[in-house]
Design a protein around this motif. Sequence first.
Motif, PDB file in Angstrom:
ATOM      1  N   ARG A   1     -46.124 -11.977  34.828  1.00 52.58           N
ATOM      2  CA  ARG A   1     -45.177 -11.641  34.686  1.00 52.58           C
ATOM      3  C   ARG A   1     -44.610 -13.041  34.748  1.00 52.58           C
ATOM      4  O   ARG A   1     -45.384 -14.258  35.467  1.00 52.58           O
TER       5      ARG A   1
ATOM      6  N   SER B   1     -51.669 -12.382  28.666  1.00 50.97           N
ATOM      7  CA  SER B   1     -52.850 -11.857  28.531  1.00 50.97           C
ATOM      8  C   SER B   1     -54.126 -12.474  29.410  1.00 50.97           C
ATOM      9  O   SER B   1     -54.375 -11.231  28.596  1.00 50.97           O
TER      10      SER B   1
ATOM     11  N   GLU C   1     -56.043  -7.291  35.679  1.00 58.73           N
ATOM     12  CA  GLU C   1     -55.336  -6.050  34.649  1.00 58.73           C
ATOM     13  C   GLU C   1     -53.767  -6.287  34.492  1.00 58.73           C
ATOM     14  O   GLU C   1     -53.257  -7.072  34.951  1.00 58.73           O
ATOM     15  N   GLY C   2     -53.773  -6.238  33.690  1.00 54.88           N
ATOM     16  CA  GLY C   2     -52.820  -6.066  32.924  1.00 54.88           C
ATOM     17  C   GLY C   2     -51.387  -7.400  32.347  1.00 54.88           C
ATOM     18  O   GLY C   2     -52.898  -8.250  32.797  1.00 54.88           O
ATOM     19  N   SER C   3     -50.107  -7.328  31.990  1.00 58.29           N
ATOM     20  CA  SER C   3     -49.664  -8.574  31.767  1.00 58.29           C
ATOM     21  C   SER C   3     -49.443  -9.386  32.601  1.00 58.29           C
ATOM     22  O   SER C   3     -48.702  -9.128  34.230  1.00 58.29           O
TER      23      SER C   3
ATOM     24  N   SER D   1     -39.606 -11.310  27.614  1.00 54.41           N
ATOM     25  CA  SER D   1     -39.088 -10.496  28.599  1.00 54.41           C
ATOM     26  C   SER D   1     -37.430 -10.230  28.632  1.00 54.41           C
ATOM     27  O   SER D   1     -36.873  -9.626  29.584  1.00 54.41           O
TER      28      SER D   1
ATOM     29  N   TRP E   1     -46.999 -18.398  35.850  1.00 56.73           N
ATOM     30  CA  TRP E   1     -47.661 -16.401  35.234  1.00 56.73           C
ATOM     31  C   TRP E   1     -47.870 -16.391  36.942  1.00 56.73           C
ATOM     32  O   TRP E   1     -48.407 -16.911  37.986  1.00 56.73           O
TER      33      TRP E   1
ATOM     34  N   ARG F   1     -44.475 -14.936  24.357  1.00 55.61           N
ATOM     35  CA  ARG F   1     -44.452 -14.346  25.320  1.00 55.61           C
ATOM     36  C   ARG F   1     -43.070 -14.166  26.492  1.00 55.61           C
ATOM     37  O   ARG F   1     -43.663 -13.956  27.352  1.00 55.61           O
TER      38      ARG F   1
ATOM     39  N   TRP G   1     -50.224 -13.356  38.430  1.00 56.59           N
ATOM     40  CA  TRP G   1     -51.105 -11.663  37.499  1.00 56.59           C
ATOM     41  C   TRP G   1     -51.793 -11.417  39.282  1.00 56.59           C
ATOM     42  O   TRP G   1     -51.558 -11.672  39.698  1.00 56.59           O
ATOM     43  N   ARG G   2     -51.686  -9.672  38.473  1.00 57.50           N
ATOM     44  CA  ARG G   2     -52.624  -9.076  39.607  1.00 57.50           C
ATOM     45  C   ARG G   2     -53.933 -10.191  39.745  1.00 57.50           C
ATOM     46  O   ARG G   2     -54.285 -10.161  39.331  1.00 57.50           O
TER      47      ARG G   2
ATOM     48  N   ARG H   1     -52.045 -10.198  44.197  1.00 59.92           N
ATOM     49  CA  ARG H   1     -51.628 -10.803  43.443  1.00 59.92           C
ATOM     50  C   ARG H   1     -51.404 -13.105  43.507  1.00 59.92           C
ATOM     51  O   ARG H   1     -51.834 -13.089  44.667  1.00 59.92           O
TER      52      ARG H   1
END
Length: 371
Positions: free
Chosen positions: A289, A241, A285-287, A13, A278, A9, A280-281, A327
């Motif tokens: 960063r 995720s 939702e979503g993956s 990127s 990490w 993971r 996150w939103r 976020r």
Amino acid sequence: MVISHPRRRRLRSLAALGCLLLTALPATLAFSAPPDPARAGSPGPAGSSRGAAATRTASAWLPYWDVEDAYQDALSHAGQLHTVSPFWYKIASAGRLEGHPGAGNARIVEGLHRAGIDVVPTVMDMDTMEPGRLAKILTTPTDRAAQVGALVALADSNDYDGVDIDYETITTTPTATYEKVRSAYAAFVTDLCAALHSRHKQCVVTVSAQTAGTGRIWDYAAIGRAVDRMRIMAYDLHWASGEPGPVASTDWYDEILRRATALVAPAKIEMALPAYGWDWRADGEGSARNVTWKQAEELRRKEGASYQFDTVSGTPHFTYRDGKVPRTVWYQDARGVAVHLGALRKYGVRNTSLWALGFEDPGLWKVLANG
């Protein structure tokens, strides 16, 4: 919860980079060189084969995509590091390995050695092994022998002190076949470590955390008998995720170490600590960063977000807005590691690993020195 492929993971990127091909010697020839008498004995975490002081209790990975900063970081903390594992190699096939850009950099290897630090490069399987491919190599005796030969040939090259194996694609092995793969991996590690030890090289194996619901693919007891050190990746309790939350926690560390120390001598265990987090939103939702500690703190200051510390998990976090989107960032710093080290002391584990050099809160080193 399934914890799998934590480095996959983090690597996704990165921009695609060319590879330096390293073709291994045939397995029948890979063990032909005589052992070096200067390396007599099997080195362990408390003592380097190059004479590192017994007080050095830390090792760390060196990322190939930020090698110079990571290298300078290692030299700055040479008094605490007994081993550095450049994240340099990956499997191409049963008998062949590939190097990432810069693999085998003589200046890096020689500089670390001059500082009294062993160089034990990491070999990984992420982004090269399709599902089931590594399992097939491990469960096919001729392929498994070829893989051992390739790794021993690597250990013999570039004045390395051993190898670190980080094979993670087997963690998602289906239930119907996992016992066969689990047994085959344990046999592979046993054979590899015996071959490396016969050449006075270190055998290090990196595994994911084993809890009631995770990590069943690893036979900790068999691995622990064979290796010099077993590195437990104690991170990604929450991951890209998944839902937002701490990358590690005090209770989680307690469960990991309670199980691990019942099967493996504490002196052989390295608890691999995160120097990242990490982003996150907030709605999950979503993956997420990936952010290093440095990036997280830069972002926090830029956004004017207040530092918060979750005393239950022992990890920092903050929230901010990206335009109209809220976020949340969970990461790790020196304060959090200081809390988590209590679990290590409870189970008699002194040795730690760091993912990764150049990512971390500078205050971490003092925390590690204080135990």
